[in-house]
Design a protein around this motif. Structure first.
Motif, PDB file in Angstrom:
ATOM      1  N   HIS A   1       0.702  -1.082   0.074  1.00 32.28           N
ATOM      2  CA  HIS A   1      -0.079  -0.075  -0.108  1.00 32.28           C
ATOM      3  C   HIS A   1       0.835   1.313   0.012  1.00 32.28           C
ATOM      4  N   ALA A   2       2.099   1.116  -0.361  1.00 28.97           N
ATOM      5  CA  ALA A   2       3.062   2.188  -0.438  1.00 28.97           C
ATOM      6  C   ALA A   2       2.669   3.099  -1.486  1.00 28.97           C
ATOM      7  N   GLU A   3       3.039   4.546  -1.733  1.00 32.16           N
ATOM      8  CA  GLU A   3       2.692   5.297  -2.790  1.00 32.16           C
ATOM      9  C   GLU A   3       4.155   5.845  -3.361  1.00 32.16           C
ATOM     10  N   PRO A   4       4.910   4.937  -3.772  1.00 28.60           N
ATOM     11  CA  PRO A   4       6.366   5.386  -3.906  1.00 28.60           C
ATOM     12  C   PRO A   4       6.515   6.649  -5.061  1.00 28.60           C
ATOM     13  N   ALA A   5       7.794   7.214  -4.895  1.00 35.71           N
ATOM     14  CA  ALA A   5       8.040   8.198  -5.803  1.00 35.71           C
ATOM     15  C   ALA A   5       9.034   7.391  -6.754  1.00 35.71           C
ATOM     16  N   ILE A   6       9.155   7.899  -7.908  1.00 39.26           N
ATOM     17  CA  ILE A   6       9.782   7.311  -9.022  1.00 39.26           C
ATOM     18  C   ILE A   6      10.598   8.328  -9.746  1.00 39.26           C
ATOM     19  N   ARG A   7      11.951   8.171  -9.993  1.00 42.76           N
ATOM     20  CA  ARG A   7      12.680   8.670 -10.914  1.00 42.76           C
ATOM     21  C   ARG A   7      13.452   8.166 -12.009  1.00 42.76           C
ATOM     22  N   VAL A   8      13.297   8.481 -13.316  1.00 40.19           N
ATOM     23  CA  VAL A   8      14.087   7.641 -14.222  1.00 40.19           C
ATOM     24  C   VAL A   8      14.982   8.675 -15.165  1.00 40.19           C
ATOM     25  N   HIS A   9      16.179   8.014 -15.508  1.00 41.05           N
ATOM     26  CA  HIS A   9      17.126   8.699 -16.384  1.00 41.05           C
ATOM     27  C   HIS A   9      17.885   7.755 -16.855  1.00 41.05           C
ATOM     28  N   SER A  10      18.761   8.347 -17.926  1.00 41.81           N
ATOM     29  CA  SER A  10      19.673   7.386 -18.829  1.00 41.81           C
ATOM     30  C   SER A  10      20.885   8.048 -18.620  1.00 41.81           C
ATOM     31  N   THR A  11      21.893   6.983 -18.849  1.00 40.31           N
ATOM     32  CA  THR A  11      23.426   7.258 -18.417  1.00 40.31           C
ATOM     33  C   THR A  11      23.890   7.305 -19.950  1.00 40.31           C
ATOM     34  N   PRO A  12      25.123   7.955 -19.971  1.00 34.29           N
ATOM     35  CA  PRO A  12      25.786   8.395 -20.977  1.00 34.29           C
ATOM     36  C   PRO A  12      26.131   6.972 -21.947  1.00 34.29           C
ATOM     37  N   GLU A  13      26.079   6.985 -23.274  1.00 37.00           N
ATOM     38  CA  GLU A  13      26.398   5.686 -24.287  1.00 37.00           C
ATOM     39  C   GLU A  13      27.854   5.457 -23.934  1.00 37.00           C
ATOM     40  N   ARG A  14      28.227   4.074 -24.169  1.00 39.63           N
ATOM     41  CA  ARG A  14      29.380   3.667 -24.352  1.00 39.63           C
ATOM     42  C   ARG A  14      29.504   2.717 -25.534  1.00 39.63           C
ATOM     43  N   PRO A  15      30.526   2.438 -25.946  1.00 34.57           N
ATOM     44  CA  PRO A  15      30.854   1.306 -27.216  1.00 34.57           C
ATOM     45  C   PRO A  15      30.665  -0.045 -26.803  1.00 34.57           C
ATOM     46  N   HIS A  16      30.225  -0.779 -27.773  1.00 34.18           N
ATOM     47  CA  HIS A  16      30.064  -2.128 -27.570  1.00 34.18           C
ATOM     48  C   HIS A  16      30.363  -2.864 -28.985  1.00 34.18           C
ATOM     49  N   PRO A  17      30.397  -4.113 -29.087  1.00 34.33           N
ATOM     50  CA  PRO A  17      31.124  -4.776 -30.356  1.00 34.33           C
ATOM     51  C   PRO A  17      29.894  -4.745 -31.324  1.00 34.33           C
ATOM     52  N   LYS A  18      28.481  -4.705 -30.935  1.00 33.24           N
ATOM     53  CA  LYS A  18      27.467  -4.680 -31.795  1.00 33.24           C
ATOM     54  C   LYS A  18      26.829  -3.404 -31.907  1.00 33.24           C
ATOM     55  N   GLY A  19      27.469  -2.309 -31.535  1.00 31.01           N
ATOM     56  CA  GLY A  19      26.577  -1.139 -31.537  1.00 31.01           C
ATOM     57  C   GLY A  19      27.108  -0.043 -30.374  1.00 31.01           C
ATOM     58  N   THR A  20      26.151   0.340 -29.604  1.00 33.69           N
ATOM     59  CA  THR A  20      26.387   1.295 -28.338  1.00 33.69           C
ATOM     60  C   THR A  20      25.227   1.131 -27.306  1.00 33.69           C
ATOM     61  N   VAL A  21      25.790   0.760 -26.217  1.00 33.37           N
ATOM     62  CA  VAL A  21      25.065   0.423 -25.128  1.00 33.37           C
ATOM     63  C   VAL A  21      24.769   1.670 -24.142  1.00 33.37           C
ATOM     64  N   PHE A  22      23.713   1.695 -23.296  1.00 31.71           N
ATOM     65  CA  PHE A  22      23.457   2.821 -22.324  1.00 31.71           C
ATOM     66  C   PHE A  22      22.505   1.975 -21.335  1.00 31.71           C
ATOM     67  N   ASP A  23      22.432   2.826 -20.377  1.00 33.13           N
ATOM     68  CA  ASP A  23      21.564   2.129 -19.106  1.00 33.13           C
ATOM     69  C   ASP A  23      20.356   3.269 -18.742  1.00 33.13           C
ATOM     70  N   VAL A  24      19.243   2.635 -18.582  1.00 31.88           N
ATOM     71  CA  VAL A  24      18.223   3.528 -17.787  1.00 31.88           C
ATOM     72  C   VAL A  24      17.950   3.237 -16.442  1.00 31.88           C
ATOM     73  N   ILE A  25      18.075   4.048 -15.549  1.00 32.22           N
ATOM     74  CA  ILE A  25      18.283   3.938 -14.287  1.00 32.22           C
ATOM     75  C   ILE A  25      16.963   4.608 -13.543  1.00 32.22           C
ATOM     76  N   SER A  26      16.150   3.585 -12.753  1.00 30.63           N
ATOM     77  CA  SER A  26      14.917   4.017 -12.131  1.00 30.63           C
ATOM     78  C   SER A  26      15.341   3.713 -10.526  1.00 30.63           C
ATOM     79  N   GLU A  27      14.851   4.825 -10.001  1.00 33.72           N
ATOM     80  CA  GLU A  27      14.959   5.199  -8.417  1.00 33.72           C
ATOM     81  C   GLU A  27      13.662   5.086  -7.806  1.00 33.72           C
ATOM     82  N   VAL A  28      13.261   4.360  -6.927  1.00 37.47           N
ATOM     83  CA  VAL A  28      12.010   4.296  -6.112  1.00 37.47           C
ATOM     84  C   VAL A  28      12.335   4.786  -4.682  1.00 37.47           C
ATOM     85  N   SER A  29      11.485   5.673  -4.212  1.00 37.55           N
ATOM     86  CA  SER A  29      11.493   6.317  -2.845  1.00 37.55           C
ATOM     87  C   SER A  29      10.249   6.252  -2.188  1.00 37.55           C
ATOM     88  N   VAL A  30      10.511   5.809  -0.791  1.00 37.89           N
ATOM     89  CA  VAL A  30       9.245   5.908  -0.024  1.00 37.89           C
ATOM     90  C   VAL A  30       9.712   6.674   1.063  1.00 37.89           C
TER      91      VAL A  30
END
Length: 285
Positions: free
Chosen positions: A110-139
């Motif tokens: 029954h929590a009502e969490p707050a959510i924050r989402v953003h992405s990280t800078p890209e970095r190289p990969h043998p098959k292209g480019t990778v990046f991260d999407v980061i989610s933070e949930v707060s109570v």
């Protein structure tokens, strides 16, 4: 870095329309220079929706949320981020490589969490480019759960780029799962992730798959649910999975896990134990 705040979770109808539009944008498109952070100060948990999620993933009922459920709460913001004009990649066709969840404490249902989402800078990969999407949930102002989703945008890659992979564990099966052809549609209804590759044979074939494939986050959720049912899932932990071979539906698969001290290795294999669909490692805190 600009921030967009919402009073309510954005609707999936408009998000998927934007996702299609973003995928069709011209090849010489120039995104905005700064990344975007999305914030939802309050996220209400629909108990019927939660029950449907437990049903499709196998998590038992209880007073706290399944460990992977906050990912579902954050997913509309993921779509919003990746369909925004500031996002540098076409969202359809992005490959989900891995996911890491850190839970500092269980979240009450029954929590009502707050959510924050953003992405990280890209970095190289043998098959292209990778990046991260980061989610933070707060109570109550405290971050209690985070999610790092690692994604690949295919292109001409850098063959010398380092690829971080979990080691392959030596595991015997502890269970066999019979997965029906409608699993992708059931999980899509519970998660909101209606990527066509998961829904029907014809829609999956349009993207090069012989038939529909299971969601990677369903596989992670089902694995953690099995560990929880065995009484081996701690309250505080970090758990990473790497998604290896696509899991075609319908199919029969092997699941195995092995606790060693504070570490639990787990994996999902095909019926013959020849293909590895998912490798995971959980570290208790």
């Amino acid at each position: 870095m600009p921030t967009r705040r919402y009073d309510d979770t954005p609707g999936f109808g408009s998000l998927y329309a934007r996702t299609v539009k973003a995928t069709l944008r011209r090849a010489d498109y120039e995104p905005d220079a700064d990344g975007l952070t999305l914030e939802l100060p309050r996220s209400a948990i629909d108990q019927d929706h939660l029950s449907a999620y437990r049903d499709v993933t196998g998590f038992p009922a209880g007073p706290t949320l399944p460990a992977t459920y906050p990912h579902v709460l954050a997913f509309p913001l993921h779509l919003d981020l990746m369909s925004d004009p500031s996002f540098p990649y076409k969202p359809m066709g992005i490959v989900h490589l891995s996911n890491t969840i850190t839970q500092r404490q269980p979240l009450p249902i029954h929590a009502e969490p707050a959510i924050r989402v953003h992405s990280t800078p890209e970095r190289p990969h043998p098959k292209g480019t990778v990046f991260d999407v980061i989610s933070e949930v707060s109570v109550d102002g405290e971050v209690v759960w985070t999610d790092l989703t690692t994604l690949l945008s295919r292109s001409s890659g850098d063959e010398s780029a380092h690829v971080d992979l979990l080691p392959d564990p030596e595991l015997s099966p502890t269970a066999w799962w019979d997965l029906r052809g409608n699993l992708g549609r059931r999980y899509a209804a519970a998660s909101g992730d209606r990527n066509p590759i998961h829904l029907f044979k014809l829609t999956a074939q349009a993207f090069g798959f012989p038939r529909q494939i299971a969601h990677g986050m369903w596989a992670k959720a089902a694995a953690l649910a099995a560990i929880e049912r065995a009484g081996k899932l701690p309250d505080a932990f970090a758990v990473r999975v790497d998604f290896r071979k696509p899991l075609l539906l319908p199919s029969r698969v092997q699941f195995g896990f092995k606790p060693t001290g504070k570490t639990t290795d787990f994996a999902l294999y095909d019926e013959q134990h020849e293909l590895t669909h998912l490798i995971g490692q959980l570290q208790a805190h």
